[in-house]
Design an enzyme around this catalytic site. Structure first.
Site, short mmCIF file in Angstrom:
data_model
loop_
_atom_site.label_atom_id
_atom_site.label_comp_id
_atom_site.label_asym_id
_atom_site.label_seq_id
_atom_site.Cartn_x
_atom_site.Cartn_y
_atom_site.Cartn_z
N GLY A 1 0.87 -1.40 -0.20
CA GLY A 1 0.12 -0.09 0.15
C GLY A 1 0.94 1.44 -0.07
O GLY A 1 1.96 1.24 0.78
N ASP B 1 -1.67 4.43 -6.25
CA ASP B 1 -0.40 4.39 -6.12
C ASP B 1 0.53 5.63 -6.57
O ASP B 1 1.74 5.99 -5.99
CB ASP B 1 0.10 3.02 -6.62
CG ASP B 1 -0.28 1.85 -5.91
OD1 ASP B 1 -1.26 1.42 -6.06
OD2 ASP B 1 0.53 1.25 -4.68
N ASN C 1 -3.41 2.62 -10.26
CA ASN C 1 -3.88 1.63 -8.98
C ASN C 1 -3.66 0.44 -9.26
O ASN C 1 -3.37 -0.11 -10.57
CB ASN C 1 -5.33 2.03 -8.44
CG ASN C 1 -5.46 1.56 -7.05
OD1 ASN C 1 -4.74 2.05 -6.07
ND2 ASN C 1 -6.60 1.02 -6.89
O1 MRU Z 1 0.45 -3.96 -4.35
P1 MRU Z 1 -0.37 -3.38 -3.34
O2 MRU Z 1 -0.75 -4.17 -2.46
O3 MRU Z 1 1.02 -2.43 -2.65
O4 MRU Z 1 -1.09 -2.54 -4.05
C1 MRU Z 1 -2.09 -1.42 -3.19
C2 MRU Z 1 -2.93 -0.59 -3.99
O5 MRU Z 1 -2.93 -0.80 -5.11
C3 MRU Z 1 -3.65 0.38 -3.11
O6 MRU Z 1 -4.85 0.64 -3.95
C4 MRU Z 1 -2.73 1.43 -3.36
O7 MRU Z 1 -1.44 1.51 -2.58
C5 MRU Z 1 -3.62 2.72 -2.51
S1 MRU Z 1 -3.38 2.29 -0.98
C6 MRU Z 1 -4.03 3.69 0.32
#
Ligand code: MRU
Length: 358
Positions: free
Chosen positions: A54, A243, A253
């Protein structure tokens, strides 16, 4: 947020200044375990192996990674090496570079003997700010949910979300979930459609877990169900995290977000993106052309894990010999985004509005 009555953040320093604690998210929802990070290498591995994930939490972990590096060696060379090691962990979430740049800007001018103390303080500030930012995102998003509830005559507001942009993806509150938690706590009836979010199932494993712990009504759906639910009036709004959001409002995202935005537009469902302003990358404009998309192992597509009896098992889904590809993020063009919910207010996904957030 509370787990079994005890208040937790997702990351916190040890009281003796020796280590940092995180929740091991690779074990969720089957086990709740904390892990100690003692070195910059521990922090880098926690990010790349997704014990933490995240965008905001990746940034927070990187800031403590710099701190752990300074604890071992506060030289200029060690500062640069820690920056490079942490920066190489995951390519897409911009909060990583944002946090590293901020730590470096604070630490570089400080005498080496004071760098470790300065690093602990700055990392703690980054975490405290993340909590305050997400709470403000929650307040701003709450106003939107309240409006929809009023238009429905107090009926349940059905919110679809993708991946986990919740408490577990940040230091506390979450981004996409903050308005949901605030609405639920304010007594507005909400129900969340949780996309399972293959291949790593952050929706099924993490979002469902944290909503459940907070008592928010929710239903897990397969990633392909959203369009159908929208066609049948069962989704009032979509809220996702991001992201990296570009200067013109393109939103990167978790893979699959773009398809939800297309379905939302076709069905007149508002599509909101909740984000802390450090997730904006003012240096890039065209998200599809310019944002590096993390290509993760095909094994995450091939294998799926779950509870079996008393343990957790992983099974192989694919025929032997079939290849598996795993692009982990996609870009939703600004034209499909109804508005950005930030800590500074709800703004349109346009260059002018985003520039004013600087
Ligand atoms: O691969 P991840 O689990 O790190 O991906 C996370 C996401 O896509 C979230 O939706 C994004 O980081 C927003 S977190 C507030």
């Amino acid at each position: 947020m509370k787990v079994d009555g005890k208040a937790y953040r997702t990351i916190w320093p040890d009281t003796d200044g020796e280590a940092v604690h995180i929740l091991d998210q690779t074990l969720f929802p089957h086990r709740f375990e904390t892990v100690q990070l003692r070195t910059v290498e521990d922090a880098a591995r926690a990010i790349s192996d997704m014990l933490v994930r995240g965008a905001p939490l990746i940034g927070a972990t990187a800031s403590y990674g710099m701190t752990l590096a300074m604890r071992a060696d506060a030289s200029d060379a060690a500062l640069s090496a820690a920056y490079d090691r942490l920066h190489a962990t995951r390519p897409t979430a911009i909060n990583l570079r944002w946090a590293l740049d901020r730590m470096e800007a604070v630490l570089r001018p400080v005498p080496q003997g004071d760098r470790c103390t300065a690093a602990w303080a700055e990392a703690a500030r980054i975490c405290d700010e993340d909590v305050a930012i997400n709470s403000a995102i929650g307040d701003n998003g709450l106003a939107i949910i309240r409006d929809i509830a009023a238009k429905k005559g107090g009926g349940t507001v059905n919110i679809l979300t993708h991946c986990n942009a919740g408490w577990l993806a940040t230091v506390d509150w979450g981004t996409a979930t903050a308005p949901v938690y605030k609405a639920h706590d304010a007594g507005i009836p909400v129900h969340v459609w949780v996309d399972e979010t293959r291949p790593r199932n952050q929706g099924a494993f993490l979002t469902a877990w944290e909503l459940g712990r907070h008592g928010v009504p929710h239903t897990v759906i397969v990633d392909n169900a959203g369009g159908h639910l929208m066609q049948h009036g069962q989704v009032d709004m979509v809220i996702v995290g991001t992201d990296r959001t570009t200067a013109r409002g393109d939103v990167c995202n978790k893979i699959g977000t773009y398809l939800k935005a297309l379905a939302a537009q076709d069905n007149g469902v508002p599509f909101y993106v909740a984000l802390p302003t450090p997730t904006i990358d003012h240096r890039v404009s065209d998200g599809v052309a310019e944002i590096p998309i993390e290509d993760r192992s095909g094994d995450e597509v091939r294998f799926i894990s779950g509870r079996s009896g008393d343990g957790v098992t992983s099974v192989d889904l694919l025929p032997p010999g079939s290849a598996a590809a795993n692009p982990s993020f996609d870009v939703t063009p600004a034209r499909l985004v109804t508005a950005l919910i930030t800590e500074k207010g709800v703004v349109p996904a346009t260059a002018e509005a985003i520039s004013a957030l600087k």
